[in-house]
Design an enzyme around this catalytic site. Structure first.
Site, PDB file in Angstrom:
ATOM      1  N   ASP A 138       0.709  -1.288  -0.193  1.00  0.00           N
ATOM      2  CA  ASP A 138      -0.161   0.050  -0.001  1.00  0.00           C
ATOM      3  C   ASP A 138       0.918   1.377  -0.121  1.00  0.00           C
ATOM      4  O   ASP A 138       1.962   1.206   0.414  1.00  0.00           O
ATOM      5  CB  ASP A 138      -1.073  -0.010   1.251  1.00  0.00           C
ATOM      6  CG  ASP A 138      -0.130  -0.174   2.603  1.00  0.00           C
ATOM      7  OD1 ASP A 138       0.709  -0.753   2.595  1.00  0.00           O
ATOM      8  OD2 ASP A 138      -0.523   0.862   3.430  1.00  0.00           O
ATOM      9  N   GLU A 164      -0.041  -1.118   5.755  1.00  0.00           N
ATOM     10  CA  GLU A 164       0.961  -0.625   6.584  1.00  0.00           C
ATOM     11  C   GLU A 164       0.916   0.958   6.776  1.00  0.00           C
ATOM     12  O   GLU A 164       0.748   1.101   8.079  1.00  0.00           O
ATOM     13  CB  GLU A 164       2.480  -0.807   5.957  1.00  0.00           C
ATOM     14  CG  GLU A 164       3.618  -0.365   7.074  1.00  0.00           C
ATOM     15  CD  GLU A 164       4.055   1.000   6.778  1.00  0.00           C
ATOM     16  OE1 GLU A 164       4.797   1.249   7.800  1.00  0.00           O
ATOM     17  OE2 GLU A 164       3.698   1.577   5.879  1.00  0.00           O
TER      18      GLU A 164
END
Length: 519
Positions: free
Chosen positions: A152, A219
């Site tokens: 991400d 994350e």
């Protein structure tokens, strides 16, 4: 009457008079004392200089002597193109999973780009989009290692699109760089790890210990759905990792005072995270008849006071270890300063405290990030709230921060409470750990001019979820940066050079070979 007779006695010899000693003149007396003081001072200075010289000489060279070697052959343009296609997927994590299609497209790209990895390693999807690859080792008794990265990325700040040299999700390759959101954080790491494993598999390499590839998908928003789930699975299964290597600190150029060589800082720990919520209450009503102190005024004073009274500094542990490690490589007078921290640490600490990055190394920092109060210009709010975000130094705890804030605000009508989400500082991995030796050796074999030193990561990574299931957790990515590059991190014009991406692939390939060497 006759006068009495007088018989003269023997003649007396006069007794010589001993002269009375004269006191030295005041000026002479002061001159003698001054001479003695100067001699004493000179001896002390010479002793101090000799001690400092001995300490400087004693350190020698802290870097392990290694034989330079060439990295594995990499098709730089092909690897850059694969990274470019990964960057083009806007893999933004959010609670609603509104970018699921981008994650699915990225997974298809990974499968087509690394067919051997997907054919030979066990692939498990965890949570929404996190990926876990398992590569069984040849020695069941060897502790596994885990290489981590995340899929991400952070969004592009609204209104900054025009500041980009290339479209944020265009993945353009130009001027020797791959441009776009995630090119640095963290798709370069994701793709480099897979490139290295694909190369090793094609070369017939078999790891001695089991290797896990852990690729979270959230994350940037805490990692609860990805890395945390995978770590929980390991704990439930009794998996004990010897080493976890995640993103983190970097190879810095000109950013360590007094050291002209590149310095690779390997994070042995990361700071914790806690937000303290401040609340002030006051009388509401019309702004035309205000009370002596409003809720906003009280809260403003509270925020200013907290920022003006920071947590104490601690120039020990990892911050000191960093400078001790680079001291032998420092230039000129700075080598003397850093080699004698037993004497110079107050000076070094004062200088570091003046810099935002240095200050963050030395203490648990706190800064106001959110302020909520009022709705209309002519109405006094009855409640004002602020959030002060702290990043905790190893050794401090969230309870210590809360107690500190309450002491600072003891005489103000303000309440302070810890927010719902917080992370205590991570444990500190050993400075002599086997994993750190592998990282240092792999890096210095491939890039001999780099100085490797332990460091403290002031941000957070997915690796914090693995501290309970790993002997050693390191936070490092072999990415070269200078001070002007730092605003690119989560900012505009994020990029990585094609040459640096090749170096990353070579680093992970060499690291896995070293980790599989006989113990």
């Amino acid at each position: 009457m006759p006068a009495p007779s007088h018989t003269p006695g023997p003649a007396r010899t006069p007794t010589p008079r001993t002269p009375t000693p004269r006191a030295p003149a005041p000026n002479a007396r002061r001159g003698g004392i001054l001479v003695r003081l100067l001699v004493t001072l000179a001896v002390a200075v010479l002793a101090l200089v000799a001690t400092m010289a001995w300490h400087t000489w004693r350190l020698g060279r802290a870097q392990e002597a290694v034989t330079p070697r060439a990295g594995v052959a990499v098709d730089a343009q092909a690897a850059a193109q694969r990274l470019s296609l990964a960057v083009q997927q806007a893999t933004l994590a959010d609670a609603e999973d509104t970018h699921a299609a981008a994650f699915q497209a990225l997974h298809r790209h990974l499968a087509s780009s690394f067919p051997t990895v997907h054919a030979r390693l066990q692939r498990t999807e965890v949570g929404r989009h996190a990926l876990l690859f398992t590569w069984p080792g040849s020695d069941p008794s060897a502790k596994p290692v885990a290489l981590m990265a995340h899929q991400d990325v952070v969004p592009v700040a609204p209104g900054t699109e025009s500041q980009w040299t290339a479209p944020p999700f265009g993945g353009q390759i130009k001027d020797g760089f791959v441009w776009g959101r995630g090119a640095w954080d963290d798709k370069a790491g994701l793709m480099a790890i897979l490139e290295a494993v694909e190369s090793l598999l094609k070369a017939g390499f078999q790891p001695r210990q089991t290797v896990y590839l852990v690729f979270g998908a959230d994350e940037e928003v805490g990692g609860a759905d990805g890395a945390a789930r995978i770590a929980a699975q390991f704990k439930a299964q009794g998996v004990r990792l010897g080493l976890v290597l995640d993103e983190g600190l970097l190879i810095t150029h000109g950013m360590v005072p007094g050291v002209s060589k590149p310095v690779a800082l390997v994070g042995l720990a990361e700071k914790g995270y806690v937000t303290v919520k401040l609340t002030a209450k006051g009388a509401g009503g019309h702004s035309s008849m205000p009370p002596p102190r409003s809720a906003i005024g009280i809260l403003g004073e509270a925020v200013a006071r907290v920022e003006a009274h920071p947590m104490p500094t601690h120039f020990g542990g990892l911050p000191r270890a960093t400078f001790e490690a680079v001291a032998p490589e420092a230039d000129g007078a700075m080598r003397w300063v850093l080699s004698n921290l037993w004497l110079t640490s107050p000076l070094v600490e004062r200088q570091l405290e003046k810099l935002p990055a240095g200050n963050a190394m030395l203490r648990s920092t706190g800064v106001a990030t959110v302020f909520r109060a009022g709705e209309r210009d002519n109405v006094l709010p009855g409640v004002a709230q602020a959030s002060v975000n702290f990043r905790l130094l190893p050794g401090d705890r969230s309870a210590d921060v809360l107690a500190h804030v309450r002491r600072v605000l003891a005489d103000l009508p303000v309440t302070a409470e810890v927010g719902k989400e917080f992370n205590e500082p991570s444990p500190v991995s050993p400075r002599e750990g086997q994993g750190l030796q592998w990282v240092s050796r792999a890096l210095r074999e491939l890039q001999p001019g780099v100085v490797v030193a332990p460091g403290l990561l002031v941000g957070g990574t997915d690796s914090r979820h693995f501290t309970e299931v790993a002997d050693e957790v390191l936070r490092f990515a072999p990415i070269h940066v200078t001070s002007p590059d730092m605003p690119r991190f989560h900012g505009s014009n994020e990029r990585i050079s094609v040459a640096n991406h090749v170096e990353m692939i070579q680093f992970y390939e060499r690291l896995l070979r070293l980790a599989s060497s006989p113990p």
